[in-house]
Scaffold this active site. Structure first.
Site, mmCIF file in Angstrom:
data_model
loop_
_atom_site.group_PDB
_atom_site.id
_atom_site.type_symbol
_atom_site.label_atom_id
_atom_site.label_comp_id
_atom_site.label_asym_id
_atom_site.label_seq_id
_atom_site.Cartn_x
_atom_site.Cartn_y
_atom_site.Cartn_z
ATOM 1 N N HIS A 14 0.819 -1.218 0.000
ATOM 2 C CA HIS A 14 0.000 0.000 0.000
ATOM 3 C C HIS A 14 0.848 1.261 0.000
ATOM 4 O O HIS A 14 2.054 1.235 0.230
ATOM 5 C CB HIS A 14 -0.977 0.017 1.192
ATOM 6 C CG HIS A 14 -0.339 0.196 2.540
ATOM 7 N ND1 HIS A 14 -0.177 -0.846 3.428
ATOM 8 C CD2 HIS A 14 0.157 1.287 3.172
ATOM 9 C CE1 HIS A 14 0.388 -0.390 4.540
ATOM 10 N NE2 HIS A 14 0.605 0.907 4.413
ATOM 11 N N ARG A 18 -2.265 11.026 4.181
ATOM 12 C CA ARG A 18 -3.102 11.600 5.239
ATOM 13 C C ARG A 18 -4.257 12.366 4.599
ATOM 14 O O ARG A 18 -4.067 13.038 3.580
ATOM 15 C CB ARG A 18 -2.276 12.539 6.117
ATOM 16 C CG ARG A 18 -1.156 11.827 6.864
ATOM 17 C CD ARG A 18 -0.248 12.832 7.564
ATOM 18 N NE ARG A 18 0.790 12.168 8.340
ATOM 19 C CZ ARG A 18 1.984 11.820 7.858
ATOM 20 N NH1 ARG A 18 2.274 12.083 6.586
ATOM 21 N NH2 ARG A 18 2.869 11.229 8.632
ATOM 22 N N GLU A 74 -3.854 3.476 1.658
ATOM 23 C CA GLU A 74 -4.176 3.623 3.080
ATOM 24 C C GLU A 74 -4.422 5.098 3.366
ATOM 25 O O GLU A 74 -3.546 5.935 3.135
ATOM 26 C CB GLU A 74 -3.035 3.110 3.962
ATOM 27 C CG GLU A 74 -3.285 3.320 5.452
ATOM 28 C CD GLU A 74 -2.046 3.038 6.309
ATOM 29 O OE1 GLU A 74 -2.139 3.226 7.532
ATOM 30 O OE2 GLU A 74 -0.996 2.657 5.755
ATOM 31 N N ASN A 78 -6.359 11.723 11.225
ATOM 32 C CA ASN A 78 -6.141 12.157 12.594
ATOM 33 C C ASN A 78 -7.379 12.911 13.069
ATOM 34 O O ASN A 78 -7.817 13.871 12.421
ATOM 35 C CB ASN A 78 -4.892 13.041 12.664
ATOM 36 C CG ASN A 78 -3.633 12.259 12.335
ATOM 37 O OD1 ASN A 78 -3.250 11.364 13.074
ATOM 38 N ND2 ASN A 78 -3.006 12.583 11.212
ATOM 39 N N ARG A 98 7.971 19.490 -2.677
ATOM 40 C CA ARG A 98 7.727 18.401 -3.622
ATOM 41 C C ARG A 98 8.445 17.128 -3.185
ATOM 42 O O ARG A 98 9.520 17.169 -2.591
ATOM 43 C CB ARG A 98 8.188 18.785 -5.031
ATOM 44 C CG ARG A 98 7.398 19.925 -5.634
ATOM 45 C CD ARG A 98 7.503 19.962 -7.148
ATOM 46 N NE ARG A 98 8.883 19.801 -7.614
ATOM 47 C CZ ARG A 98 9.199 19.388 -8.839
ATOM 48 N NH1 ARG A 98 8.249 19.075 -9.705
ATOM 49 N NH2 ARG A 98 10.457 19.287 -9.215
ATOM 50 N N HIS A 102 2.055 11.225 -7.170
ATOM 51 C CA HIS A 102 0.675 10.835 -7.421
ATOM 52 C C HIS A 102 0.491 9.340 -7.233
ATOM 53 O O HIS A 102 1.455 8.584 -7.143
ATOM 54 C CB HIS A 102 0.239 11.218 -8.847
ATOM 55 C CG HIS A 102 1.058 10.574 -9.929
ATOM 56 N ND1 HIS A 102 2.073 11.237 -10.594
ATOM 57 C CD2 HIS A 102 1.033 9.330 -10.490
ATOM 58 C CE1 HIS A 102 2.623 10.450 -11.493
ATOM 59 N NE2 HIS A 102 2.001 9.268 -11.452
ATOM 60 N N HIS A 178 -0.003 2.371 -10.043
ATOM 61 C CA HIS A 178 1.296 2.731 -9.476
ATOM 62 C C HIS A 178 1.227 3.933 -8.552
ATOM 63 O O HIS A 178 0.227 4.655 -8.505
ATOM 64 C CB HIS A 178 2.342 2.965 -10.576
ATOM 65 C CG HIS A 178 2.139 4.215 -11.397
ATOM 66 N ND1 HIS A 178 1.674 4.199 -12.689
ATOM 67 C CD2 HIS A 178 2.374 5.530 -11.113
ATOM 68 C CE1 HIS A 178 1.621 5.445 -13.158
ATOM 69 N NE2 HIS A 178 2.037 6.261 -12.224
ATOM 70 N N HIS A 266 3.980 7.041 3.627
ATOM 71 C CA HIS A 266 4.926 5.966 3.344
ATOM 72 C C HIS A 266 4.385 5.049 2.259
ATOM 73 O O HIS A 266 3.210 5.109 1.902
ATOM 74 C CB HIS A 266 5.205 5.140 4.612
ATOM 75 C CG HIS A 266 3.981 4.470 5.189
ATOM 76 N ND1 HIS A 266 3.306 4.963 6.298
ATOM 77 C CD2 HIS A 266 3.304 3.335 4.845
ATOM 78 C CE1 HIS A 266 2.277 4.175 6.582
ATOM 79 N NE2 HIS A 266 2.260 3.177 5.715
#
Length: 325
Positions: A14, A18, A74, A78, A98, A102, A178, A266
């Site tokens: 994954h 956020r 994912e 918060n 940057r 995407h 991707h 991540h």
């Protein structure tokens, strides 16, 4: 469970971003045909995780456990951000922050897919008809993250393709193809993702006139590496974007998404034996963000790639027969 590890069993599980309002974000990705495959709640830490991916008939990971899949997104929420008028994510595409670029969804009929998104009121960073590249578009999710739209049809000309006109789109045929990140030194990045994480180089796209190259990597699995270089029918690939000359600038650095302003968090690789995999990473002298033994969560680790992007390491549940969470 095996006591050794084999990178042939690894999966690009994954990509974490956020989000401000999970209801709006889940609705968007479900509109793109994804399903919510796991919702983890951590009220004591005041955050929730939403794992979305393609799970319908024809989906490459259909029915698999959450961490035995590729190409999930994912969403990390918060608590309270949805009510904070000043909260805004860093989408990774605005200077000077940057880094992440995407995610990309491959679709059956690209004109119809883009029209459906526009009719639903979603915004675009680039429509099919914009600019020189008529075969790709970039939609915007509710937080302004870029979602590239490409065609699964070999040779599609996108906006200029008469075969696309009048077609309808079926979201059950889509792929989460991707995730793109920008890298400073392509030789170091390729070495890390191939030699350390065990990915294979599927395709290289060199653009000398525009002074950048693209490198698509992934885990071949049963499909194998594409012989014709056409990667749009895969899920869970990693696209590295290298802009010429960045490796020569000592002060150049991409934003990892985890220092302020935050956005992308991540990418995650699931492994066959997490203890053996982490021991192997240790032997390869990786840079650790979090070892298995650090902190409260003893079932996840984080290594750092050459640009400081976080790579989560989790156990593929197929090899243990039990869920991680």
């Amino acid at each position: 469970m095996a006591t050794t590890t084999d990178t042939k069993n690894y999966k690009f599980n994954h990509s974490m971003i956020r989000v401000k309002d999970p209801k709006a974000s889940v609705k968007f990705y479900e509109f793109l045909g994804m399903s919510l495959v796991k919702h983890l709640q951590f009220p004591e830490a005041k955050f929730d995780l939403y794992f979305l991916g393609y799970d319908g008939t024809g989906a490459l990971s259909q029915g698999n456990s959450t961490f035995d899949r590729q190409g999930l997104i994912e969403l990390t929420h918060n608590y309270g951000t949805e009510d904070d008028a000043n909260y805004k994510v860093n989408n990774g595409n605005a200077e000077p922050h940057r880094g992440f670029g995407h995610v990309c969804v491959a679709v059956d009929h690209i004109q119809a897919a883009c029209r459906r998104l526009e009719d639903a009121g979603y915004r675009f960073q680039k429509r099919l008809s914009d600019g020189r590249m008529k075969h790709i578009a970039f939609a915007l999710d509710p937080d302004g993250y870029w979602v590239e739209i490409i065609s699964r049809r070999l040779g599609s000309k996108g906006a200029d393709d008469p075969e696309e006109q009048g077609q309808e789109t079926d979201t059950t045929t889509y792929r989460m193809n991707h995730t793109m990140i920008r890298v400073k030194d392509i030789e170091k990045s390729l070495k890390f993702y191939q030699d350390v994480l065990g990915m294979s180089l599927f395709r290289t796209s060199e653009q000398p006139a525009a002074k950048f190259n693209l490198y698509f990597l992934g885990y071949p699995g049963d499909k194998g590496v594409p012989e014709n270089g056409f990667t749009a029918d895969y899920e869970g690939l990693l696209e590295l974007t290298w802009n010429y000359g960045t490796e020569k600038d000592e002060n150049f650095k991409y934003h990892d998404g985890n220092s302020e302003p935050q956005g992308f968090g991540h990418i995650c690789v699931s492994v066959d034996n997490i203890d053996a995999a982490c021991a192997r990473f240790e032997s390869l002298n990786v840079n650790w963000k979090k070892r298995l033994t650090d902190g409260r969560m003893k079932n996840v680790a984080f290594v750092l790639d050459p640009d400081g992007y976080w790579v989560e390491i989790v156990q593929n549940e197929r090899f243990t027969g039990q869920e991680n969470f």
